[in-house]
Design a protein around this motif. Structure first.
Motif, PDB file in Angstrom:
ATOM      1  N   ASN A   1       8.482   0.066   2.772  1.00 21.57           N
ATOM      2  CA  ASN A   1       9.108   0.930   3.802  1.00 21.57           C
ATOM      3  C   ASN A   1      10.332  -0.116   4.352  1.00 21.57           C
ATOM      4  OD1 ASN A   1       9.653   2.384   6.072  1.00 21.57           O
ATOM      5  ND2 ASN A   1       7.610   2.256   6.827  1.00 21.57           N
TER       6      ASN A   1
ATOM      7  N   GLN B   1       9.146  -1.072  12.421  1.00 22.62           N
ATOM      8  CA  GLN B   1       8.055  -0.381  13.227  1.00 22.62           C
ATOM      9  C   GLN B   1       7.719  -1.462  14.124  1.00 22.62           C
ATOM     10  OE1 GLN B   1       5.229   2.002  10.755  1.00 22.62           O
ATOM     11  NE2 GLN B   1       5.986   0.670   9.165  1.00 22.62           N
TER      12      GLN B   1
ATOM     13  N   GLY C   1       5.348  -3.693  15.782  1.00 22.66           N
ATOM     14  CA  GLY C   1       4.180  -4.320  15.229  1.00 22.66           C
ATOM     15  C   GLY C   1       3.639  -5.214  16.242  1.00 22.66           C
TER      16      GLY C   1
ATOM     17  N   ARG D   1       8.644  -5.743   9.801  1.00 23.54           N
ATOM     18  CA  ARG D   1       8.345  -4.960   8.445  1.00 23.54           C
ATOM     19  C   ARG D   1       7.983  -5.851   7.451  1.00 23.54           C
ATOM     20  NH1 ARG D   1      14.792  -3.464   6.706  1.00 23.54           N
ATOM     21  NH2 ARG D   1      15.554  -5.713   6.373  1.00 23.54           N
TER      22      ARG D   1
ATOM     23  N   GLY E   1       2.378  -0.630  11.455  1.00 30.11           N
ATOM     24  CA  GLY E   1       1.875   0.920  11.063  1.00 30.11           C
ATOM     25  C   GLY E   1       0.476   1.006  11.108  1.00 30.11           C
ATOM     26  N   ASN E   2      -0.025   1.309  10.009  1.00 25.10           N
ATOM     27  CA  ASN E   2      -1.562   1.420   9.741  1.00 25.10           C
ATOM     28  C   ASN E   2      -2.019   0.277   8.774  1.00 25.10           C
ATOM     29  OD1 ASN E   2      -0.449   2.126   7.401  1.00 25.10           O
ATOM     30  ND2 ASN E   2      -1.692   3.981   7.205  1.00 25.10           N
TER      31      ASN E   2
END
Length: 254
Positions: A74, A78, A80, A95, A127-128
């Protein structure tokens, strides 16, 4: 993040956020009161290292634009979270670089991309996914260190996902009627299981490989679970379900 929060962590975190080994470390020996000291040359050094070391099939240096695919699963940054042990430290744009095996971060959208120095004391929620630095045994039983994505961690058995990107050289055209095959980044996914405090070890995509980690007295019920749930050892969700089952049924025998 509040300045007083960072000052409270200053002594604990001193020396954890550094440029990559071999890059300039000027001004990076400690945290400032506003957060980690960042190294603005990190990504440029990555690119120079890659293009200087690699050559195309015709012997010419490779440009990043010549390579098919990406170093990232990705590419988007994001928000984080960074943790020191169980303690929340702060949030950044982040990332995961799967080729370089590094967590890249930016203070803000306006700042340059940089790498957070590796430490087993730090973990990252992007993210997850939760990335942790671990020593683990690869398929040849070599002990290596790298980032793993944590999938199951609430029992004696832990499960990790290793997301890597491998570089494949290009190929010259077979004949004048063929086009050359460009170099490319290829996905590489593998899974690792840790038992207690032991280093995680790679699990092959087979029931036999998994069952070698389970005590003999528990194998019957584990085999039944695998059969009843049609567990596919190539699927992340199925492995999470299986390891969670082992943990939930473990007393002292696993």
């Amino acid at each position: 993040m509040r300045t007083n929060h960072l000052l409270g962590l200053l002594l604990l975190l001193n020396g954890l956020f550094f440029p990559r080994h071999g890059f300039s470390q000027q001004g990076s020996s400690a945290l400032s009161s506003a957060g980690p000291v960042w190294n603005n040359t990190t990504m440029a050094a990555h690119m120079n290292e890659l293009t200087n070391r690699l050559r195309n099939w015709n012997g010419k240096p490779i440009k990043i634009s010549d390579i098919r695919g990406s170093m990232y699963y990705n590419e988007d940054f994001q928000i984080g979270k960074v943790f020191l042990g169980d303690q929340y430290y702060g949030s950044y744009l982040m990332r995961y670089n799967a080729y370089a095996d590094e967590i890249e971060a930016k203070k803000t959208e306006k700042h340059e991309v940089e790498a957070i120095s590796k430490s087993t004391r730090l973990s990252f929620e992007i993210g997850n996914e939760i990335y942790v630095l671990r020593s683990f045994l690869d398929a040849e039983k070599n002990l290596i260190e790298g980032y793993l994505s944590e999938l199951v961690s609430n029992g004696r058995y832990s499960l990790y996902h290793k997301k890597a990107k491998n570089f494949k050289e290009g190929k010259k055209p077979e004949t004048s009627f063929h086009e050359p095959v460009p170099p490319q980044f290829l996905n590489s996914n593998s899974y690792y299981i840790g038992i207690g405090d032991k280093n995680p070890q790679r699990v092959k995509n087979s029931k036999k490989s998994f069952m070698e980690l389970v005590s003999k007295e528990k194998q019957t019920e584990v085999k039944k679970f695998i059969k009843d749930n049609n567990i596919n050892f190539k699927e992340k969700e199925d492995l999470v379900k299986l390891v969670s089952f082992v943990n939930s049924n473990e007393q002292t025998s696993f």
